[in-house]
Design an enzyme around this catalytic site. Structure first.
Site, PDB file in Angstrom:
ATOM      1  N   TYR A   1       0.842  -1.194   0.000  1.00  0.00           N
ATOM      2  CA  TYR A   1       0.000   0.000   0.000  1.00  0.00           C
ATOM      3  C   TYR A   1       0.876   1.243   0.000  1.00  0.00           C
ATOM      4  CZ  TYR A   1      -3.465   3.455   1.427  1.00  0.00           C
ATOM      5  OH  TYR A   1      -4.277   4.558   1.474  1.00  0.00           O
TER       6      TYR A   1
ATOM      7  N   ASP B   1       9.303   2.812   0.211  1.00  0.00           N
ATOM      8  CA  ASP B   1       8.225   3.494   0.922  1.00  0.00           C
ATOM      9  C   ASP B   1       8.335   3.078   2.382  1.00  0.00           C
ATOM     10  OD1 ASP B   1       5.928   4.249   2.173  1.00  0.00           O
ATOM     11  OD2 ASP B   1       4.576   3.607   0.584  1.00  0.00           O
TER      12      ASP B   1
ATOM     13  N   LYS C   1       4.037   9.247   8.710  1.00  0.00           N
ATOM     14  CA  LYS C   1       3.604   8.716  10.012  1.00  0.00           C
ATOM     15  C   LYS C   1       4.466   9.213  11.186  1.00  0.00           C
ATOM     16  CE  LYS C   1       1.033   4.856   8.049  1.00  0.00           C
ATOM     17  NZ  LYS C   1      -0.366   4.948   8.329  1.00  0.00           N
TER      18      LYS C   1
HETATM   19  N1  PMP Z   1       2.716   4.138   2.358  1.00  0.00           N
HETATM   20  C1  PMP Z   1       2.566   3.256   3.353  1.00  0.00           C
HETATM   21  C2  PMP Z   1       3.503   2.091   3.457  1.00  0.00           C
HETATM   22  C3  PMP Z   1       1.529   3.429   4.282  1.00  0.00           C
HETATM   23  O1  PMP Z   1       1.377   2.543   5.279  1.00  0.00           O
HETATM   24  C4  PMP Z   1       0.678   4.549   4.166  1.00  0.00           C
HETATM   25  C5  PMP Z   1      -0.455   4.796   5.140  1.00  0.00           C
HETATM   26  N2  PMP Z   1      -0.997   3.710   5.747  1.00  0.00           N
HETATM   27  C6  PMP Z   1       0.901   5.441   3.104  1.00  0.00           C
HETATM   28  C7  PMP Z   1       1.940   5.214   2.226  1.00  0.00           C
HETATM   29  C8  PMP Z   1       0.054   6.655   2.944  1.00  0.00           C
HETATM   30  O2  PMP Z   1       0.340   7.578   3.943  1.00  0.00           O
HETATM   31  P1  PMP Z   1      -0.727   8.697   4.350  1.00  0.00           P
HETATM   32  O3  PMP Z   1      -1.899   7.968   4.914  1.00  0.00           O
HETATM   33  O4  PMP Z   1      -0.008   9.570   5.346  1.00  0.00           O
HETATM   34  O5  PMP Z   1      -1.062   9.434   3.098  1.00  0.00           O
END
Ligand code: PMP
Length: 440
Positions: A164, A251, A279
């Site tokens: 994700y 990521d 985060k």
């Molecule tokens: N990449 C990863 C690995 C994530 O876990 C998340 C959020 N769960 C995101 C991107 C997206 O981040 P945000 O919700 O701050 O847009």
């Protein structure tokens, strides 16, 4: 309310009561799609016959605990979906934010805090020679993808199945082309994205030839439970990218400052070309960042032709809260304690399940963990799709009744914070054993 004594059911008929949650939920649903400002906050993935599923509406947090609007307390293993590694309202972060509130929290001009934070990030992630701050993980991934395309002059991307990256064009829905039709995602963009299963180097090699700009990797996937990368997998992905001149984007929105201070790159000894953070980065305030090698980052405006901008980017409130968070995380022993408690928690729950002959996998990497009702170790999306959702739903509601708040889907990583104590962990294992017994 004592966590152990929290006693309620989701239809609100119990002594603890959920009356206020339910009435707030109705108001939320009337004005906001699904009543939520981010889909996974609804309890739709844990809908089950024994619980009419209004989600809980929260009022405040303190340390490892979160309190709903009816005053019920829960041990919080969601921690805002990752950011709150120090728990709720840690005094050093609160004080740093207060200082920003006293001096001004946004100027739309540069401050010394941005320099200090970019330097601190480089200390933790040596591959991030330069950093650009944005406001969320998704925003940072989107910029990283544009940067990779701008730097390489190529357009195709490779992503790994089930990983994700936020609601990012070219990545979101790439696993599920069938559903993409009605989702508003432009098919031509998905045509630029190739997909390979996680933990499968041969499959990755097959899609790497041609005009691939970048491989986007969630180094420890946290949206199919928690999947530890196979030994040697991430270094091999690095090598495959280097051999072909393809950029490697890690990521680390979830894993950054989580699986080690320097994220998965420190833990697995791999350096990405572009790293994406979010985060924990903002200490609980809205934040994202992307960064990498100096020659790649020289592509970003105003130095180079790749445009990316934002009114709120690098604001002093977030910078100071993030800096204060990283300063706490640097304290010796922080990650060892998180790891030890998470290992104890997952081992304790797995043993309770084994004693009852319930098929449960409880993987963890550092302080992120999954509880998956699966009869096999989960190594990729196909394994994840065999998990028993109905059983997880029953387990989730049972744990809520015990005063333990888990992510409302077994797909999403649960986490520990430094505020969770050994005693909290033991209580959670005991609660899980009681709930598992009811699932037999
Ligand atoms: N990449 C990863 C690995 C994530 O876990 C998340 C959020 N769960 C995101 C991107 C997206 O981040 P945000 O919700 O701050 O847009």
């Amino acid at each position: 309310m004592d966590v152990g004594a929290a006693e309620h059911t989701l239809d609100g008929s119990s002594p603890g009561g959920l009356k206020r949650s339910i009435s707030n939920y109705e108001r939320l649903r009337a004005s906001i799609p699904g009543g939520v400002n981010s889909p996974f906050r609804g309890f739709q993935h844990v809908a089950c016959a024994s619980a009419v599923a209004p989600m809980l509406v929260m009022a405040r947090g303190e340390g490892a605990r979160i309190f709903d609007v009816d005053g019920n307390a829960y041990l919080d293993y969601v921690c805002a979906w990752g950011p709150l590694i120090l728990g709720h309202v840690p005094p050093p972060v609160r004080d740093a934010a207060r200082a920003a509130l006293d001096e001004g929290w946004i100027f739309g001009a540069s401050t010394r805090h941005e320099a200090a934070f970019a330097e601190a990030i480089r200390d933790c992630f040596p591959g991030m020679e330069m950093t650009r701050f944005v406001n969320s993980g998704a925003e940072a991934v989107q910029a990283a993808v544009r940067l990779a395309r701008s730097f390489s002059g190529r357009s195709a991307l490779v992503k790994l199945e089930g990983c994700y990256h936020g609601h990012v064009e070219s990545l979101d829905m790439a696993d599920e082309r069938v559903r993409a039709e009605a989702s508003g995602v432009v098919k031509a963009l998905l045509d630029e994205t190739r997909v390979a299963p996680f933990n499968d180097l041969d499959a990755l090699e097959k899609v790497l030839d041609g005009d691939v700009a970048a491989v986007v990797v969630e180094p420890v996937p946290g949206s199919m439970g928690v999947i530890p990368p196979d030994a040697g997998y991430l270094p091999a992905v690095r090598e495959a990218c280097t051999r072909r001149g393809v950029l490697l984007i890690f990521d680390e929105v979830l894993t950054g400052f989580r699986v080690a201070l320097g994220g998965a790159q420190e833990r697995y000894g791999v350096t990405a070309d572009i790293t994406v953070l979010g985060k924990i980065l903002g200490g609980g305030f809205a934040a994202g960042a992307y960064g990498g090698r100096r020659d790649i980052m020289a592509q970003v405006a105003p130095l180079g032709p790749m445009y990316q901008a934002g009114t709120f980017c690098g604001n002093p409130l977030t910078m100071r809260a993030g800096l204060a968070t990283v300063a706490q995380l640097r304290k010796p022993g922080t990650y060892e304690a998180l790891e030890r408690r998470t290992a104890r928690l997952t081992r304790g729950i797995a043993e309770a399940a084994r004693a009852l002959e319930i098929a449960l996998e409880a993987p963890h990497v550092g302080s992120m963990f999954g509880l998956l009702f699966s009869d096999r170790p989960v190594r990729n999306l196909t394994d994840y799709q065999h998990c028993d959702d109905a059983r997880f739903a029953a387990f989730f509601h049972g744990m809520l009744r015990e005063g333990v708040y888990l992510p409302p889907s077994q797909s999403d990583a649960a986490v520990l914070s430094t505020a969770h104590t050994d005693e909290d962990v033991e209580r959670t294992i005991e609660a899980a054993a009681r709930v598992l017994r009811t699932l037999k």
